[in-house]
Enzyme design. Structure first.
Site, short mmCIF file in Angstrom:
data_model
loop_
_atom_site.label_atom_id
_atom_site.label_comp_id
_atom_site.label_asym_id
_atom_site.label_seq_id
_atom_site.Cartn_x
_atom_site.Cartn_y
_atom_site.Cartn_z
N GLU A 90 0.74 -1.34 -0.05
CA GLU A 90 -0.03 -0.10 0.01
C GLU A 90 0.88 1.50 0.08
O GLU A 90 1.99 1.23 0.60
CB GLU A 90 -0.87 -0.14 1.20
CG GLU A 90 -2.00 -1.06 1.35
CD GLU A 90 -2.77 -1.17 2.38
OE1 GLU A 90 -4.12 -1.25 2.09
OE2 GLU A 90 -2.37 -0.88 3.51
N CYS A 103 3.55 8.81 0.87
CA CYS A 103 3.89 7.81 2.04
C CYS A 103 4.41 6.42 1.29
O CYS A 103 3.38 5.81 1.01
CB CYS A 103 3.10 7.76 3.12
SG CYS A 103 3.48 6.60 4.36
N CYS A 110 6.83 -6.43 7.44
CA CYS A 110 7.97 -5.73 8.11
C CYS A 110 8.22 -6.86 9.40
O CYS A 110 7.42 -7.43 9.72
CB CYS A 110 7.43 -4.43 8.74
SG CYS A 110 8.65 -3.62 10.12
N CYS A 114 6.47 -4.00 15.95
CA CYS A 114 5.89 -3.15 16.91
C CYS A 114 4.45 -3.42 17.37
O CYS A 114 3.56 -3.72 16.41
CB CYS A 114 6.09 -1.69 16.48
SG CYS A 114 7.73 -1.26 16.00
N CYS A 117 1.36 -1.58 15.38
CA CYS A 117 1.60 -1.35 14.04
C CYS A 117 1.20 -2.57 13.14
O CYS A 117 1.61 -3.57 13.50
CB CYS A 117 2.96 -0.87 13.68
SG CYS A 117 3.15 -0.51 12.00
N HIS A 214 8.85 6.78 20.92
CA HIS A 214 7.42 6.35 21.52
C HIS A 214 7.79 6.24 23.13
O HIS A 214 6.78 5.72 23.52
CB HIS A 214 6.97 4.95 20.68
CG HIS A 214 6.79 5.31 19.37
ND1 HIS A 214 6.29 6.34 18.73
CD2 HIS A 214 7.01 4.21 18.45
CE1 HIS A 214 6.20 6.18 17.29
NE2 HIS A 214 6.63 4.86 17.04
N CYS A 331 -0.73 6.67 9.84
CA CYS A 331 0.32 5.93 10.42
C CYS A 331 -0.03 4.51 11.17
O CYS A 331 -0.91 4.38 11.92
CB CYS A 331 0.80 6.64 11.60
SG CYS A 331 1.19 8.54 11.19
#
Ligand code: SAH
Length: 342
Positions: A90, A103, A110, A114, A117, A214, A331
């Site tokens: 995406e 973006c 990935c 995290c 996410c 974070h 995000c």
């Protein structure tokens, strides 16, 4: 396998074409065609037929297929692309007064995992090539018939785990014979891979580096991000200091505010103490909902006091405007998709 000419910097292309006995101006012509959005050697009309045949025999031009496009109420657009091997990624387009910003994804899936996410929920499938990253820009630019002026490497994937291709991409998009996007308009975001931050600093690129921090306490960060078990916050900040020293560029620290986890005043005070005096900016991101996690949506009102805590210590901070949430384009909401979902 045929080599993808979209993954070549202009310099590398000149060298590659020299091996076919084509002079540098031919490589320049090919490079210009690619950046005009050409996906077929036969459209390169200032090359002879025999040259075009020669090229199509040994080379290819990666073209991502736009499978789906969604438009948010705020104008943000999300594209689903199919890669040559069938994988899907995406990419998001944000339209601002100052220009169009993309973006882009740097990996399929990935590996970072995290906890908040969506991109890492199924792990890493593979890196994207420079050409596959470039074509996210070329394809969207062609479909809106407008120029892309800003690029953020904040889609799915960890850019610094794919550093070689990412640096190649930066070279390619900055080239004046191509898209000529200023590197000052490019942001690379990382969860904090230390060795690669030192490596990236050596290139001395005028990009913006964003660090997904974070938390200010190691135990909190470790619960949110597996990578924090490998490198402490102090080690990470030391790498960032050295990055600033090498590049003279301000670093942005991203801070996803998760209610009750890292958004209370003591933790922000601690953050302020750690960042005090540094050439930096803090970008606060009210955490976005991802499948099954944080289902309630937390709005940015109510976080002004956090900005004030930071500003009191001389640290500039802003709350990131949320775009595209209604189409899962914010995000942390981008992910690998499968055909079955369509
Ligand atoms: N892998 C890179 C870039 C991708 S994510 C990185 O970690 O920086 C871009 C930013 O969105 C990161 O700061 C990431 O931590 C943040 N993010 C991820 N999930 C989020 C969520 N649910 N809400 C808000 N921000 C999120």
């Amino acid at each position: 396998m045929k080599k993808d000419l979209k993954s070549f910097t202009r310099k590398a292309l000149v060298k590659e074409m020299a091996s076919l006995n084509l002079p540098p101006y031919r490589a320049n012509q090919i490079f210009q065609w690619i950046h005009k959005g050409c996906n077929d050697f036969d459209e390169m009309t200032n090359l002879s037929k025999s040259m075009r045949d020669l090229l199509s025999r040994d080379y290819t031009l990666t073209a991502l297929e736009q499978v789906k496009k969604q438009i948010s109420q705020d104008g943000t657009e999300k594209y689903l692309f199919q890669l040559p091997d069938g994988e899907m990624i995406e990419t998001v387009l944000m339209r601002y007064k100052h220009g169009n910003s993309i973006c882009l994804s740097t990996q399929v899936g990935c590996a970072m995992g995290c906890q908040f996410c969506a991109s890492g929920m199924e792990g890493l499938v593979r890196n994207l090539s420079a050409g596959e990253m470039l074509d996210q820009i070329l394809s969207i630019s062609r479909s809106i018939a407008d120029r892309i002026s800003h690029v953020v490497l904040m889609g799915s994937g960890e850019p610094l785990q794919n550093l070689e291709e990412v640096v190649k991409l930066l070279n390619i998009i900055n080239d004046e014979e191509g898209l000529h996007i200023s590197l000052r308009h490019v942001t690379v975001s990382t969860c904090g891979l230390l060795p690669q931050i030192y490596q990236l600093a050596e290139y001395k690129l005028p990009i913006n580096l964003a660090i997904s921090l974070h938390a200010a306490s190691d135990d909190i960060r470790q619960n949110m991000m597996p990578i924090a078990r490998q490198y402490s916050i102090d080690e990470l900040l030391k790498a960032c200091d050295s990055y600033v020293e090498m590049t003279n560029r301000r670093i942005t620290y991203e801070y996803a505010l998760v209610p009750g986890v890292n958004d209370y005043p003591e933790e922000i005070q601690k953050l302020a103490q750690k960042l005090k005096g540094k050439l930096c900016h803090v970008n606060l991101i009210p955490v976005n909902p991802v499948d099954g996690v944080f289902p309630a949506h937390h709005r940015q009102e109510g976080y002004q006091h956090i900005v004030r805590i930071l500003e009191k210590q001389g640290i500039s901070a802003t709350i990131r405007r949320e775009l595209g949430a209604d189409i899962d384009a914010s995000c942390g909401q981008l992910k690998r998709r499968s055909k079955e979902e369509l």
